[in-house]
Design a protein around this motif. Structure first.
Motif, short mmCIF file in Angstrom:
data_model
loop_
_atom_site.label_atom_id
_atom_site.label_comp_id
_atom_site.label_asym_id
_atom_site.label_seq_id
_atom_site.Cartn_x
_atom_site.Cartn_y
_atom_site.Cartn_z
N HIS A 194 3.94 -8.71 8.17
CA HIS A 194 2.97 -7.90 7.43
C HIS A 194 2.32 -6.86 8.33
CE1 HIS A 194 -0.83 -7.35 5.01
NE2 HIS A 194 0.12 -7.08 4.13
N GLU A 195 1.97 -7.25 9.55
CA GLU A 195 1.40 -6.30 10.51
C GLU A 195 2.35 -5.15 10.75
OE1 GLU A 195 0.47 -8.32 14.16
OE2 GLU A 195 -0.85 -9.75 13.16
N ARG A 196 3.61 -5.45 10.99
CA ARG A 196 4.60 -4.41 11.27
C ARG A 196 4.83 -3.50 10.06
NH1 ARG A 196 3.58 -5.79 15.60
NH2 ARG A 196 4.96 -6.44 17.26
N ALA A 197 4.87 -4.09 8.87
CA ALA A 197 5.10 -3.29 7.66
C ALA A 197 3.98 -2.28 7.44
CB ALA A 197 5.23 -4.20 6.44
N GLN A 198 2.80 -2.60 7.90
CA GLN A 198 1.65 -1.72 7.71
C GLN A 198 1.51 -0.67 8.80
OE1 GLN A 198 -1.96 -3.84 5.81
NE2 GLN A 198 -1.12 -5.28 7.30
N GLU A 199 2.32 -0.74 9.85
CA GLU A 199 2.17 0.17 10.97
C GLU A 199 2.40 1.63 10.61
OE1 GLU A 199 4.42 -1.04 14.38
OE2 GLU A 199 3.11 -2.74 14.75
N HIS A 200 3.33 1.90 9.70
CA HIS A 200 3.63 3.28 9.30
C HIS A 200 3.58 3.36 7.78
CE1 HIS A 200 4.83 4.40 13.33
NE2 HIS A 200 5.52 3.28 13.39
N ASP A 201 2.87 4.34 7.28
CA ASP A 201 2.73 4.51 5.84
C ASP A 201 3.88 5.35 5.31
OD1 ASP A 201 1.40 3.97 3.48
OD2 ASP A 201 0.13 5.74 3.62
N ASP A 202 5.11 4.85 5.55
CA ASP A 202 6.30 5.55 5.07
C ASP A 202 6.97 4.73 3.98
OD1 ASP A 202 7.48 3.47 6.51
OD2 ASP A 202 8.44 4.77 7.98
N THR A 203 7.95 5.31 3.33
CA THR A 203 8.61 4.65 2.20
C THR A 203 9.20 3.31 2.60
OG1 THR A 203 9.08 6.79 1.20
CG2 THR A 203 10.37 4.93 0.42
N ALA A 204 9.87 3.26 3.75
CA ALA A 204 10.50 2.00 4.19
C ALA A 204 9.45 0.93 4.41
CB ALA A 204 11.32 2.24 5.46
N GLY A 205 8.38 1.27 5.10
CA GLY A 205 7.32 0.29 5.35
C GLY A 205 6.67 -0.19 4.07
N MET A 206 6.45 0.75 3.13
CA MET A 206 5.84 0.36 1.85
C MET A 206 6.77 -0.56 1.06
SD MET A 206 3.77 3.72 0.55
CE MET A 206 4.88 5.01 1.08
N HIS A 207 8.08 -0.31 1.13
CA HIS A 207 9.03 -1.16 0.40
C HIS A 207 9.05 -2.58 0.99
CE1 HIS A 207 12.98 -0.95 -2.08
NE2 HIS A 207 12.29 -2.02 -2.35
N TRP B 175 2.65 -1.80 -4.22
CA TRP B 175 3.45 -1.25 -3.12
C TRP B 175 4.81 -0.77 -3.61
CZ3 TRP B 175 1.32 0.54 0.95
CH2 TRP B 175 0.07 0.04 1.34
N TYR B 176 5.40 -1.45 -4.59
CA TYR B 176 6.65 -0.94 -5.18
C TYR B 176 6.40 0.45 -5.78
CZ TYR B 176 9.18 -5.42 -4.82
OH TYR B 176 9.82 -6.55 -4.37
N ARG B 177 5.29 0.60 -6.51
CA ARG B 177 4.97 1.91 -7.10
C ARG B 177 4.79 2.95 -6.01
NH1 ARG B 177 1.71 -1.18 -10.38
NH2 ARG B 177 -0.16 -0.61 -9.22
N ARG B 178 4.07 2.61 -4.95
CA ARG B 178 3.81 3.58 -3.86
C ARG B 178 5.08 4.07 -3.22
NH1 ARG B 178 -0.53 3.27 0.37
NH2 ARG B 178 0.30 5.36 0.63
N ALA C 102 9.71 0.12 12.48
CA ALA C 102 8.67 -0.85 12.14
C ALA C 102 9.06 -1.66 10.90
CB ALA C 102 7.33 -0.14 11.91
N ALA C 103 9.70 -1.01 9.92
CA ALA C 103 10.11 -1.72 8.71
C ALA C 103 11.17 -2.78 9.02
CB ALA C 103 10.65 -0.72 7.68
N LEU C 104 12.14 -2.44 9.88
CA LEU C 104 13.15 -3.44 10.26
C LEU C 104 12.54 -4.54 11.12
CD1 LEU C 104 16.30 -1.24 10.89
CD2 LEU C 104 16.13 -3.18 9.31
N GLN C 105 11.60 -4.19 11.98
CA GLN C 105 10.91 -5.22 12.75
C GLN C 105 10.18 -6.18 11.80
OE1 GLN C 105 8.44 -3.94 16.03
NE2 GLN C 105 9.73 -2.13 16.30
N ALA C 106 9.57 -5.62 10.75
CA ALA C 106 8.88 -6.47 9.78
C ALA C 106 9.85 -7.44 9.12
CB ALA C 106 8.19 -5.60 8.73
N LEU C 107 11.00 -6.95 8.71
CA LEU C 107 12.00 -7.84 8.10
C LEU C 107 12.48 -8.87 9.11
CD1 LEU C 107 14.17 -5.47 5.91
CD2 LEU C 107 12.59 -7.25 5.14
#
Length: 97
Positions: free
Chosen positions: A38-51, A69-72, A21-26
């Motif tokens: 933004h939708e894709r980045a929010q799909e999973h609450d993992d480190t990659a998605g948050m970054h 989000w950087y802090r998270r 999901a994070a790579l799809q967001a990029l």
């Protein structure tokens, strides 16, 4: 997949199969669709998605939200250009597999 292979299909209507999901967001951001990214980045609450989420809010100009989000995700806010941060994120996520 290397960075060039990741970038090549941006002219196509959908991202390559098998991307996180994070790579799809990029990928969607690279295509110019911030909302879909933004939708894709929010799909999973993992480190990659948050970054990626942090990067997207930085790109949007919402620095306080980006810093949240950087802090998270445990990352320092980027001082790179947006293009350089996109590339750095994409390379790191592609290496993770």
């Amino acid at each position: 997949m290397d960075l060039q292979t990741f970038r090549d299909p941006i002219a196509k209507p959908q991202p390559p199969a098998g991307l996180s999901a994070a790579l799809q967001a990029l990928w969607w951001d690279g295509k110019g669709d911030w909302n879909k990214a933004h939708e894709r980045a929010q799909e999973h609450d993992d480190t990659a998605g948050m970054h990626v989420h942090a990067y997207l809010h930085r790109k949007e100009g919402d620095q306080s939200n980006a810093e949240y989000w950087y802090r998270r995700c445990g990352a320092k806010p980027s001082t790179l250009t947006l293009d350089a941060e996109w590339e750095e994120l994409a390379q790191a996520l592609l290496q993770q597999g």
